[in-house]
Design a protein around this motif. Structure first.
Motif, short mmCIF file in Angstrom:
data_model
loop_
_atom_site.label_atom_id
_atom_site.label_comp_id
_atom_site.label_asym_id
_atom_site.label_seq_id
_atom_site.Cartn_x
_atom_site.Cartn_y
_atom_site.Cartn_z
N ASN A 329 2.99 0.69 2.96
CA ASN A 329 2.93 0.75 1.67
C ASN A 329 3.17 -0.45 1.20
OD1 ASN A 329 2.28 3.56 1.39
ND2 ASN A 329 4.63 4.00 1.01
N MET A 330 3.79 -1.43 1.57
CA MET A 330 4.24 -2.76 0.94
C MET A 330 2.91 -3.85 1.63
SD MET A 330 8.17 -3.21 1.30
CE MET A 330 8.21 -4.56 0.33
N THR A 331 2.59 -3.55 2.70
CA THR A 331 1.73 -4.68 3.40
C THR A 331 0.32 -4.01 3.44
OG1 THR A 331 2.05 -3.60 5.69
CG2 THR A 331 3.57 -5.28 5.05
N LYS A 332 -0.13 -2.92 2.99
CA LYS A 332 -1.35 -2.25 2.87
C LYS A 332 -1.88 -2.23 4.23
CE LYS A 332 -0.81 -2.11 -1.54
NZ LYS A 332 -0.37 -0.79 -1.99
N THR A 333 -1.08 -1.77 5.39
CA THR A 333 -1.34 -1.80 6.79
C THR A 333 -1.30 -0.31 7.28
OG1 THR A 333 0.63 -2.37 7.62
CG2 THR A 333 -1.28 -4.09 7.39
N LYS A 334 -1.71 -0.12 8.43
CA LYS A 334 -1.37 1.15 9.31
C LYS A 334 -0.76 1.14 10.62
CE LYS A 334 -2.40 5.82 9.15
NZ LYS A 334 -1.77 6.71 8.40
N VAL A 368 13.31 -6.47 3.25
CA VAL A 368 13.70 -8.08 3.16
C VAL A 368 12.83 -8.89 4.05
CG1 VAL A 368 15.62 -9.76 3.98
CG2 VAL A 368 16.17 -7.59 2.72
N ASN A 369 12.37 -8.60 5.38
CA ASN A 369 11.46 -9.14 6.13
C ASN A 369 10.16 -9.46 5.42
OD1 ASN A 369 10.35 -10.52 8.54
ND2 ASN A 369 9.46 -8.46 9.03
N ILE A 370 9.48 -8.43 4.92
CA ILE A 370 8.05 -8.41 4.14
C ILE A 370 8.44 -9.42 3.00
CG2 ILE A 370 6.71 -7.19 3.25
CD1 ILE A 370 7.30 -5.04 4.81
N THR A 371 9.26 -9.00 2.18
CA THR A 371 9.47 -9.90 0.92
C THR A 371 9.77 -11.29 1.19
OG1 THR A 371 11.56 -9.08 0.60
CG2 THR A 371 9.99 -8.02 -0.56
N SER A 372 10.16 -11.52 2.50
CA SER A 372 10.53 -13.11 2.53
C SER A 372 9.36 -13.75 3.51
CB SER A 372 11.66 -13.13 3.69
OG SER A 372 12.91 -12.45 2.83
#
Length: 622
Positions: A329-334, A368-372
């Motif tokens: 949902n955060m990265t728009k990936t699957k 945290v990883n994605i937002t960083s």
């Protein structure tokens, strides 16, 4: 792998940040599990690195989590108790169970079962997660008060008679294993008993005292003694940790508040030379594989924990795949669910070999990883490498962390892991079941059953019972809905459009019945009443099956019984619109053609009408 270094700067920053967030949690989960902070750190290192390397979610950060640690804690405590409180003796069995759980996860992924994990009912997950939070809260109350049952001399003293009994039972078991007949050679039993020292009795008493105060129920029982023996310094350190964790979040979220609390409170405790209780020593140097898992493997010692290993594997799968959905949902990936399970299984298996506790995808660390800036699997690998460097370089320093600080961290974890969304929904859920004078929501009942059984009895069995109750209630609901839609009960039915021109002169002789849904075990009881609904004047029954897409074995035999009853009454039956699956089932046990000849099966009601007009005589003509 070709895109592994496509986002090097973002992955490096994301991985380092996630690793820093993971450090205090890894230490705390290790201590909570009963194997010590090193086990938590090893689990975080190996699972983070290898689950990222082989997994199916590019941005996932894995490691020990609250649910996995709570189940592991139960496994560890039970195996240690069986091995007379000797952790080193129990360790090979414990790690073998963890290794088996990892291998099972790999098997789930290879068999392609990842896509089915989502079918676990929400009330079961909700009750389980809330129970995890309650267990963590209750079990961390004692260490936050600075009370350790094994060190309470007066409490331990009460277990000496039970310790002597346990030691004697062990002697008798040893003699039975050696083929010694106790009643014929009682002197040998006395000799071995005389070799038991007061130190042995004290050690066994401490083990029994710790066991009595373990788990949520044990913590509640021990709480009165803990309140009488509060170590105020430990309590202040724990409360300061909790205060900083919640307070620092209000100031800024740029730095992880858990790490800030760990550094500040530990720094004050060490800097002022306070007389606090430190965590267990973290060994320096490279992790060494525990080869006793393989060299001293005994099937009978692991067999009782097969179901527990499967529970760990399934729980880790659910935990990881839920986090994968958040990452999507955060990265728009699957993500690739089966590949993710294989990666998690490899990570858990390798962690077990090196003495680490099991883990799964961790939602907070992944976010945290994605937002960083993390975008590829390299970020998870970097997080693992960072923790490895900390282990090698800062092990002696980390060993000075106060145990109360980790207890404070775990209390905030317990508060955060509970499913408040599910708890808030309790008053608004529809009350669809009746238990005596009480009306309850089935979803709420399932959640509460899992919550209380998990908290005060057994996490593993609670989930199984919750799944069984949820399945039974689902079957009942589907059965009720199917019976309602299939119109089995009403004698008179609304005619379908193609029946509006049905000849009046045949209405007394021909009874038309519609089946409007699957015929399965949930709807057979109503279907069996069909023969009682047929008027005495009927000579022919037309059963319209165009909307009966599915028939199970229960439905098959209910149909057979009904047809046999009608056959005894010399009433012929015609099928209209029979679909392929029910037809296949009826052909398997020869309902077709023994009870229903093929010439009595029609594709359309129009064809059936032609046959009726030709073959049914109107007995009411003057």
């Amino acid at each position: 792998m070709k895109n592994l270094f496509s986002n090097l700067k973002g992955d490096a920053f994301g991985g380092i940040t996630a690793g820093i967030v993971a450090l205090p949690l890894a230490l705390a989960f290790g201590v909570s599990s009963g194997l010590g902070p090193t086990a938590g750190l090893y689990g975080a290192i190996f699972i983070s690195f290898f689950a990222a390397l082989f997994g199916g979610t590019a941005t996932q950060i894995s490691g020990p989590t609250a649910p996995m640690t709570a189940v592991s804690m139960v496994v560890i405590a039970s195996i240690i108790a069986v091995n007379d409180g000797d952790v080193s003796k129990a360790m090979p069995v414990i790690l073998t169970v963890f290794l088996l759980a990892g291998l099972m996860q790999i098997g789930l992924g290879v068999l392609g079962l990842g896509k089915y994990i989502r079918y676990i009912p929400y009330p079961v997950v909700s009750g389980f997660m809330t129970a995890i939070g309650v267990i963590i809260l209750l079990t961390q109350i004692l260490p936050s008060l600075g009370y350790y049952p094994k060190e309470d001399a007066e409490f331990v003293e009460t277990f000496k008679p039970f310790a002597e009994e346990a030691i004697l039972e062990n002697i008798l078991e040893e003699e039975a294993g050696e083929g010694i007949l106790v009643l014929e050679d009682f002197k040998e039993t006395i000799r071995r008993a005389n070799e038991t020292s007061q130190a042995d009795i004290l050690k066994e008493s401490k083990t029994l005292a710790a066991k009595e105060a373990s788990g949520a129920l044990g913590a509640i029982k021990a709480l009165p003694r803990a309140l009488q023996n509060i170590n105020w310094l430990e309590l202040i350190l724990a409360l300061a940790t909790i205060f900083i964790i919640y307070g620092f979040k209000r100031i800024t979220k740029a730095l992880p508040s858990t790490l800030v609390a760990l550094l500040v409170v530990s720094g004050v405790a060490v800097g002022f030379g306070l007389d606090y209780r430190p965590i267990e020593k973290i060994p320096s140097g490279l992790p060494i594989p525990n080869l006793e898992i393989f060299t001293s493997f005994k099937l009978n010692s692991v067999t009782p924990y097969i179901f527990t290993a499967l529970t760990l594997a399934l729980l880790g799968a659910i935990d990881s795949l839920l986090t994968s959905v958040v990452a999507d949902n955060m990265t728009k990936t699957k993500h690739k669910p089966n590949k993710e399970l294989v990666g998690q299984g490899i990570g858990n298996s390798i962690a077990a070999v090196f003495g680490g506790i099991p883990g799964a995808g961790a939602t907070i660390r992944t976010v945290v990883n994605i937002t960083s800036g993390g975008k590829t699997r390299l970020s998870g690998m970097i997080a693992g490498v960072l923790l490895f460097v900390i282990l090698l370089g800062l092990g002696p320093i980390a060993s000075k962390i106060p145990a109360a600080v980790l207890a404070g961290i775990l209390i905030t974890v317990g508060i955060g892991v509970m499913d408040y969304k599910g708890l808030k929904a309790i008053p608004s859920m529809p009350k669809d079941i009746k238990l005596g004078p009480l009306k309850l929501s089935s979803e709420v009942l399932i959640m509460l059953v899992v919550l209380f059984l998990s908290t005060f009895w057994n996490l593993v069995y609670a989930v199984g019972i919750g799944l069984v109750i949820a399945s039974l209630m689902f079957m009942k609901k589907i059965g009720d809905l199917t019976a309602e839609r299939s119109d089995v009960k009403p004698l008179k039915e609304e005619a379908w459009k193609d029946e509006l021109g049905f000849p009046d002169n045949l209405r007394e002789e021909v009874f038309i019945k519609h089946i409007k849904g699957p015929l399965f075990f949930g709807s057979t009881s109503d279907f069996q009443q069909l023969t009682a609904q047929i008027p005495d004047t009927a000579k022919m029954v037309v059963i319209r099956l165009g909307r009966m897409q599915y028939m199970d074995q229960s439905g098959l035999y209910a149909m057979e019984d009904m047809l046999q009853d009608l056959n005894k009454k010399n009433i012929e039956v015609l099928f209209v619109g029979l679909l392929s699956q029910p037809k296949y089932m009826m052909e398997r046990i020869d309902i077709i053609p023994d009870l229903i000849p093929k010439e009595h099966i029609f594709e359309s009601f129009k064809d059936c009408m032609k046959w009726l007009k030709t073959n049914v005589k109107d007995t009411h003509k003057p």
